[in-house]
Each structure stands twice: as C-alpha cells, then as structure tokens.
Design an enzyme around this catalytic site. Structure first.
Site: not given
Length: 397
Positions: A214, A252, A301, A341
């Site tokens: 970030r 989102d 991400d 991730c």
C-alpha cells in the site's frame, strides 16, 4: 502442566532428521501411532521422544491430522502455561514495537513466532485471536490470560471462523471473549487513519500484510486517478488519496466494506475525492473499460481465488481474467498492482497468469515491484511455502 505429566510421542526410527534440522512439524507417518497415541484428545501437549529415547521438546498433538505434531518448545523441560505463552507473545510484541511506531500490526504469526497455528492481530488496545490448530484451541484460556496480563486490553475477539479449523476437527465460531466493542475500530497504517470491523469484517478484521505494498502504491498516486478493485475497507485507495491522488474509485460487492472505506476517506479529509461502485468486480471493471474510463493507478487485490489445490486451474483462470480486465483500465504509462493471498497459488504461476492477462488486454510493460507481506508476518525459515502473499506492480505502455 508439568513436564512429567505429559504423554510421550515417539518418532519412528530414522524419521527425526527434518525435525532436528529445524522443521516445526511431525507428520503422521513419522510418529509411532500406538493405540495410546491414537486415544489422545486432539491438541494434547506431548513430550516428543526420538526412537533412541532422546527428548527433543514439547509439541501439540492431533492424532487425526496429517500434521500430527507441531513443536512449541525445543526445551523438554518447558512448562507450557500462561507464563510461557506470555513470554512468547511479549517477545513478538517487542519485535513489532521495533518495526512500527504505533501499536497496529500482526502481533503473532503462527510458527514464525513460536506459536504454531495461532494468529493475533493488534488494534491498539483491542486484539483479535484466531486458533487454527487443536493445540492452540486448547490453550485459548491461557492465551487470553497472557494477553490480559501483558496489555490490559479493552477487548479480545475470537475470530475462530477460518475454514482451516475443519481440518483439525474444530468447530468455527466468532465471538467477543472479553471487554466491549461499540463499532469499527480506528487504526493507523503508514500514517493514515483507517477502520476495521472486528465483528463482521473478513478474516481477523484487517489485512496488515499488504502494508508495504500500500505504501508503494501510495508513492505512485500523487496527481493520478486511482481505482481500488476488491477494495474491502479501502486500504489501498484511502492511502493513495492521503498521498495526493486526484480521486479514487472504490469497487467491492460489499456495501458494508464500502462504508468503512468511505468512513476512512472522510477521516482523512478526502471524502470529496471518493466515489464507489457496489457490485461484481469483473462486471464493474468491464463496464468502466467499455465506457472509456482510464486510471493512472489500478489495484486488483482480490480474496483468495485458490483456496485448495483442487482450485488451482480455475483460480489461475480467475487471476488471468482479473489482470486482463484491470489492465484495460490503466492509462498509458500508468501502474497496475495484481495481488494474490492464495497460499496454493505458486508465485511463478501467478506471475505467468497475470502476465498472460495483461497481454490479452493488448498491453505491454515492465515489472517495478514484487513483494510479499510486511515484516509483522515473518516466515519460519523451514516453512518457506508459508510466504503466501504475492503483490506485483507493473507499469504499462
């Protein structure tokens, strides 16, 4: 629990080499699964003994798991109690306090901090605890007592809702263990005010692992339009705004997550440069590209696309599609971060798939940055595969 009271777990002859070289686990085919061992309750503390009767330390044991034993001490005379746990947690906090000026970080990161299967995140005087193994689950009362003795926390939240607990035969749940919470918790990262919801948020509430990535994205954002895909609570986008981005779009499917991002933008005086899209990220990205939108910085991400080995093929296609759609939004000379991730997504495969996606978008460029998690997510030297996070930043022509 005193050492003489611990049941013995014997390693099969010739199977102790990995453990002696520093590996923290014993697999079920490396230990003598006697009827007595099989009868032990999952999470029992055991004295690990080599076939030659040498005591090698203390481990937590689960007779029903492929990873049968996880070392918690190489000293066979250790007493695993509140004092022992407080010593390890205090040592972990001393390291984080050296690394970070403010108490917002992953406090305990499993094997790398000597506490296999235990995750603790610190949010000032609030802590989230996740026990992913039967051994740590049995020690939760002592862990709570150790946190109370060390920090006098305002609240401790048990986030034991990870699917990996099922592999250990553990139930999943999420509850407030002590103290009170009255809404999202304010945190600070890279000097920026942000908000984590420890009651309804994802995982342990905040993804501290992306901190250095970030900061790098924020360093590229001044004077640019930014879009934060899979923004969750806005970590990338809000820090870009704080660094001088002209504007940031947050995307989102969760209205609640977007609300946390908006709250953070307002707290940093950037609400006038904030906009949002609630919905499926793939669709929103495609629609924006079709409308001719372009951004100087694009962040993609997502949550894990590869949650198990069987998901690798489908997840690889997902990362490729993500990169293709995201690359279409990058203005010439702009920057694209692609993150994963997924523990089961190899780094070389991830790079190959996102590079293919970028090429499918008709774009070319160069890699500027490849980074994993921040230093509050250390990696055990004998478990390099636990370095799960992958973030790659491209500049596209």
């Amino acid at each position: 629990m005193s050492t003489p009271s611990l049941p013995a777990l014997t390693i099969l002859k010739g199977r102790s080499q990995r453990l002696r070289k520093g590996h923290p686990w014993l697999f079920s085919n490396e230990v003598d699964m006697t009827p007595e061992a099989k009868a032990l309750p999952p999470g029992t503390l055991v004295q690990v003994i080599d076939a030659g009767s040498e005591q090698l330390g203390i481990a937590t044991f689960n007779p029903h798991s492929l990873i049968a034993a996880r070392m918690i001490s190489r000293d066979p005379h250790s007493v695993i109690d509140q004092s022992f746990l407080a010593g390890l947690i205090g040592k972990a906090d001393a390291l984080r306090s050296l690394l970070f000026p403010r108490p917002f970080y992953r406090l305990v990161h499993s094997e790398a901090d000597g506490l296999p299967g235990l995750i603790i995140d610190r949010y000032g005087d609030v802590f989230t605890v996740q026990a992913n193994t039967a051994g740590m689950d049995r020690l939760l009362p002592e862990i709570g007592q150790a946190l109370t003795a060390l920090f006098q926390p305002r609240a401790i939240v048990l986030r034991n809702d990870s699917p990996v607990r099922g592999l250990e035969g553990l139930e999943t749940y999420h509850r407030l263990a002590s103290g009170t919470l009255d809404g999202p918790v304010e945190i600070e990262e890279n000097g920026v005010r942000l908000f984590a919801d420890l009651s309804d948020g994802q995982k342990t509430g905040w993804f501290y692992d992306q901190r250095p990535n970030r900061a790098f994205i924020a360093s590229l954002a001044k004077g640019r339009r930014v879009i934060d895909l899979y923004c969750y609570a806005g970590g990338f986008g809000v820090q870009a705004l704080a660094a001088g981005a002209d504007s940031a779009v947050f995307v989102d499917r969760s209205a609640h997550a977007l609300g946390l991002a908006r709250m953070a933008a307002e707290a940093n005086g950037a609400s006038g440069r904030f906009s949002q899209h609630e919905g499926d990220v793939f669709k929103v990205a495609a629609d924006l590209a079709a409308a001719g939108e372009a951004f100087g910085v694009v962040v993609a991400d997502p949550p894990a696309f590869v949650k198990s080995r069987k998901d690798l093929a489908a997840g690889s296609k997902g990362y490729r599609k993500m990169a293709r759609l995201a690359a279409a939004l990058v203005e010439p000379g702009g920057f694209l971060l692609c993150g994963s991730c997924s523990h089961h997504m190899p780094e070389d495969t991830f790079l190959e798939e996102v590079s293919r996606g970028i090429a499918q978008a008709g774009r070319s460029g160069r890699i500027l940055w490849r980074h994993g998690a921040g230093p509050d997510h250390p990696v055990h030297p004998s478990l390099p595969e636990s370095a799960y996070l992958k973030s790659i930043v491209f500049q596209l022509d």
